[in-house]
Every structure is written in structure tokens, then in C-alpha cells.
Design an enzyme around this catalytic site. Structure first.
Site, short mmCIF file in Angstrom:
data_model
loop_
_atom_site.label_atom_id
_atom_site.label_comp_id
_atom_site.label_asym_id
_atom_site.label_seq_id
_atom_site.Cartn_x
_atom_site.Cartn_y
_atom_site.Cartn_z
N ASP A 32 -53.77 -34.74 18.39
CA ASP A 32 -53.21 -34.30 18.94
C ASP A 32 -51.86 -34.40 19.86
OD1 ASP A 32 -55.40 -32.99 18.56
OD2 ASP A 32 -56.38 -33.38 19.82
N GLN A 48 -52.00 -38.25 20.44
CA GLN A 48 -53.76 -39.11 20.21
C GLN A 48 -52.95 -40.43 19.64
OE1 GLN A 48 -57.52 -38.25 21.55
NE2 GLN A 48 -56.16 -38.25 22.35
N GLU A 216 -61.87 -26.34 20.33
CA GLU A 216 -61.36 -27.42 20.50
C GLU A 216 -59.68 -26.15 21.61
OE1 GLU A 216 -62.25 -31.17 18.13
OE2 GLU A 216 -60.86 -30.19 16.95
C1 FRU Z 1 -58.38 -32.15 17.82
C2 FRU Z 1 -59.35 -33.24 18.41
C3 FRU Z 1 -59.58 -32.93 20.19
C4 FRU Z 1 -60.18 -34.32 20.30
C5 FRU Z 1 -59.08 -35.14 19.69
C6 FRU Z 1 -59.14 -37.16 19.65
O1 FRU Z 1 -57.34 -32.53 17.19
O2 FRU Z 1 -60.54 -33.10 17.76
O3 FRU Z 1 -60.84 -32.10 20.66
O4 FRU Z 1 -60.38 -34.59 21.62
O5 FRU Z 1 -58.55 -34.29 18.61
O6 FRU Z 1 -58.51 -37.01 18.92
#
Ligand code: FRU
Length: 483
Positions: A32, A48, A216
Site C-alpha cells: 500500500d 508498505q 481496509e
Molecule cells: C492492505 C493491508 C492493510 C494493512 C497493510 C499491511 O493491503 O492489509 O490493511 O495495514 O496492508 O501491510
């Protein structure tokens, strides 16, 4: 054994899948987009990041900055799982710029050892804040909220804070999964704060109908006074022309502001029930968890993760080179006749080389493996466009429009399990395709619909074949400079 970083660096020069105008991890895994903002003129894209393993794993935040959205600098990753509150992952979150400071809010993931389902028990989702005056050096972490601060009828799955400023203070939404007993339902929860440090629960928002078990990465914003709630729901039923991926991401246009929006604060009204239609952001195979921000020019820009988890297709060709996934180009959001449009930000046009036209009905060889293609269509005609890497090859990506249905089809080796995505579009007058080495972004009708996919050809040659007589243009593209 080689780490993902070693592999990626060693392979850099002979990696034909390495992207040239999309942000990708220097090494390892990316998911993300996080903390998107423009701060003192500089654009910040956090994401991420699992630098040590192309298959994912422990999540930190990676960091890119840019002055113009096309020349990017790699910054030192600012956030690692190094406290008891985020020891199993610095999960997704957002940025708020306020009084010359950057505030980053994110979820600290903690998993307890033991026999747990990790849904109702065994997991902590801590809301954490870090601050910065320069966007590159960050304060210590402040723990703002723990699961005790979230409503009791929620499971441990609460995460991905998105914060914004309103007239009466600050608002934060988080995505959540409600507890079972016929209630295993996705929703967003809303908090309010006067000072960014103390947050009070205000209520939840969900749909009047069943709409997945978990939402999410929620986002809330308005464009030209149209209020948008964006979510990435999990657990939707796959249908022929929609919800075709394992997880979705899309938005509700809150059409009746008096129901969903507080007129005074211009904020989501807790307790409101959404009954609007859900519009998917992107119809391709590789798109999830988008996040938006407003830049200093007042544009609403969205960046998505050009990837997804738990899919039945893969990216082995890049994993073998030590990396996986990318982000979409920054997309500018506008509203026309109550509809949302998304287009790559204007800055991207600086990457276009000279324009050429090519003949339909022959295999036209593109100058480079990165290019933009544009077709002006006559809406009466069916359209077929083939993209391949060799004239005789059976490996291809095919785009078709026939009687109101658009399809994107990849053959086995090129798609690595990506087969077909189809969606309805009444009229088609323009197709724009941005082709990076191993990633396509497709925009229809000036951004009425978008589709993102990865694709893997054996060589860097590219041929385009267009059936019929269709006005077209092709531009080779310059790579985006990443330092
Ligand atoms: C979405 C997610 C989010 C979480 C992150 C962890 O892709 O699952 O909800 O914060 O990725 O990497």
C-alpha cells in the site's frame, strides 16, 4: 543465501521487468501507498515495505520524495517495527500537514504467540503517531489508541487510519471488521480530536446491505463538492463484470450529503448508513488499497498499489530478481456530471517522446519497451488491440471492446495466471494505454474507467496490432528518474 537486496542490485542491469516510470521497491516487497502528502513543496510517497524479502514479511515504511512527481529520490525508510506497539509490523496509515508539521498516523500490528484465531483474539491494532518538521527526520512514536478504544462489537481487525482537518477539529477513520454472529461485516469507525493526540470515538459507517467482512484502507475526501468514501473491502462475491479480483477497492459517492455528511463540519456523519452504489477504482488484475491526498495546487491525487495479495496469479519473474510489486502513476481525480474521472497527473506528459501514427492491420514495432498508446474510437466499431513481444508469438495481451463489453485478456505465460477481466462500458471513444516494461495502465474515455495489470514478456521488443481502421498515436516514453 542472497538477500532480496543483494539479488535485486545484482540483477538490476539484466532485469527486463524492472519498471521505468512506476515507483517500485529498490529491493524486496512493496504494498500500500502510505502517508501521501505534499509538504513545503515536496511530494512524499511512503509505502508498505519489506526490504528483505520479495515475498513480503515484516512491514516497515519505505519513502520516496519528489518536487515534480516524475523525478524521485529514495529516502531512508523512516519507520521500522521497533516498539512493543508495532513489533509485528508498521502497517498502513496517512499523513496530515498542520502548522508547518507533518503528522503520520499508522497502525502498529502486534500478534501474540499462542493458539489464536487472530480475528477475535491474539492481535493488537495500535494507532500510533509520529511527527516531523522536515519530512525526513521523525519524532519518537506516540501511542494514541489501542483495541480498548475501539467499539466492543469490533474484532481485533481495526486499522489504516486516515486523518483530515475539518472546521470543528480533526477526523480520523479506520477500517474494521465487526464481530461474527451474522454480523461479520466491514465498516469504518470515526474518531474526532481537537489536538491530534486525544481521540474520541464518534460512531461507525457501514452499508445498509451486506458488503464484505472487512474494509481496509478507508479514505474520505471531496472533489468539487462531491463527497467520496473509498474503501478496500474483502469478502465480496465475484461477479461476471465486477468484483473479479480476490479483494476489491472502490468508492461510494455520498449523493445525499444531508444523510452522510455533517453540513457544518463537512465531515462524515457517524451512524449514517450507505446505500449508494459501489464503483470500483480499477478493473484490472493488479490494484488495491489506494490512498488520496490534496496537493498544494489543490488537486486530489490518488495512488494505488499496483498489486494485490492472495491472488491466484503471481509475479515470479520479478520475485526471481529480488523484488515484487509497484505503485500506480499518481492519478488526478475530477468530477464530471456526478461521475469520477481519474487520469495520470499532467506532469507525466513530460515523459512522452515524439508522436507517431501506425498502420492498422500490421504488427507495428514500438521503438522502446515503454510507450503510450492512444486510440480515438468510433463508437460503432468493435475494437481489438494486441500487444506482444514478437510477431509470431502466441503470448499476448489483448484488449477488446464489443457491444458494450470491454475485456482484457492475457495468455498463460504473459499473465502468470491472469486470464480475463471484463466490464461494461456503454460507449467507447478513447483508449489510452501507458505501457511500462511489465505493467500496463489502461484509461478509457478520458479516465471514466481504469485498469492496471502486470504482464511478462520474454524480451524487450514490443509489437502492437490494431484491428480495423482506428485513429491512433504512439509515443515512446522516457523513464522516470529515480535517484
Ligand atoms: C492492505 C493491508 C492493510 C494493512 C497493510 C499491511 O493491503 O492489509 O490493511 O495495514 O496492508 O501491510
Amino acid at each position: 543465501m542472497q538477500s532480496a537486496e543483494q539479488k535485486s542490485l545484482i540483477n538490476k542491469s539484466k532485469d527486463i521487468y524492472r519498471l521505468k516510470f512506476h515507483l517500485m521497491p529498490a529491493a524486496g516487497w512493496m504494498n500500500d501507498p502510505n502517508g501521501l502528502c505534499q509538504f513545503k513543496g515536496l511530494y512524499h510517497v511512503f509505502y508498505q515495505y519489506s526490504p528483505l524479502d520479495a515475498n513480503g514479511g515484516m512491514k516497515a515504511w519505505g519513502h520516496y520524495t519528489s518536487l515534480d512527481l516524475i523525478h524521485w529520490n529514495v529516502q531512508t525508510p523512516p519507520l521500522f517495527p521497533d516498539t512493543p506497539y508495532d513489533r509485528d509490523g508498521v502497517y498502513s496509515g496517512s499523513a496530515l500537514i498542520h502548522k508547518e508539521k507533518m503528522y503520520l498516523f499508522y497502525t502498529g500490528n502486534v500478534k501474540h504467540l499462542g493458539k489464536f484465531d487472530y480475528i477475535e483474539k491474539g492481535r493488537e491494532a495500535n494507532t500510533i503517531l509520529v511527527e516531523s518538521v522536515d519530512g525526513c527526520h521523525f519524532s519518537d512514536k506516540t501511542l494514541l489508541m489501542t483495541n480498548k478504544d475501539y467499539p466492543e462489537d469490533y474484532t481485533c481487525h481495526v486499522r489504516d487510519p486516515k486523518v483530515w482537518k475539518a472546521k470543528d477539529g480533526f477526523y480520523m477513520i479506520q477500517g474494521g471488521r465487526k464481530k461474527g454472529n451474522n454480523q461479520d461485516k466491514g465498516a469504518v469507525i470515526i474518531f474526532h480530536s481537537k489536538d491530534l493526540y486525544h481521540w474520541n470515538y464518534r460512531g461507525e459507517i457501514t452499508t445498509t446491505y451486506d458488503f464484505g467482512y472487512m474494509w481496509e484502507c478507508p479514505d474520505y475526501f471531496s472533489v468539487q463538492e462531491t463527497q467520496i468514501l473509498s474503501i478496500s473491502p474483502q469478502g465480496l462475491q465475484k461477479e461476471d463484470f465486477c468484483h473479479q479480483n480476490v479483494y476489491q477497492s472502490g468508492y461510494f459517492i455520498l449523493e445525499k450529503p444531508e444523510e452522510a455528511v455533517d453540513e457544518t463540519g463537512g465531515t462524515l456523519l457517524p451512524g449514517s448508513m450507505i446505500h449508494a452504489d459501489f464503483h470500483e477504482w480499477d478493473m484490472g488484475f493488479d490494484f488495491y488499497a489506494p490512498q488520496s491526498f490534496e496537493d498544494e495546487k489543490g488537486r486530489r491525487i490518488v495512488i494505488g498499489w499496483a498489486g494485490i495479495t492472495d491472488a491466484d496469479y503471481d509475479n515470479l519473474p520479478t520475485i526471481e530478481k529480488g523484488w515484487q510489486h509497484a505503485l500506480t502513476m499518481p492519478r488526478c481525480i475530477t468530477v464530471k456530471n456526478g461521475k469520477l474521472y481519474q487520469n495520470p497527473v499532467n506532469e507525466i506528459s513530460a515523459l512522452l517522446g515524439t508522436q507517431e501514427f501506425f498502420e492498422c492491420g500490421i504488427f507495428y514495432k514500438a521503438k522502446k519497451d515503454i510507450f503510450k498508446l492512444e486510440m480515438q474510437c468510433n463508437i460503432e466499431n468493435n475494437i481489438k488491440l494486441v500487444l506482444t513481444h514478437a510477431k509470431e508469438s502466441a503470448e499476448m495481451v489483448t484488449l477488446c471492446w464489443e457491444q458494450g463489453t470491454f475485456s482484457l485478456t492475457l495468455t498463460e505465460k504473459t499473465g502468470r495466471g491472469r486470464d480475463i477481466r471484463r466490464w461494461k462500458i456503454k460507449e467507447l471513444y478513447k483508449i489510452e494505454i501507458y505501457a511500462d516494461t511489465s505493467l500496463l495502465e489502461i484509461y478509457l474515455n478520458d479516465g471514466e474507467m481504469a485498469a492496471t495489470t502486470r504482464m511478462y514478456f520474454d524480451s524487450q521488443d514490443r509489437y502492437v496490432y490494431l484491428e480495423g481502421t482506428i485513429k491512433n498515436s504512439i509515443w515512446d516514453m522516457k523513464g522516470m528518474i529515480i535517484q
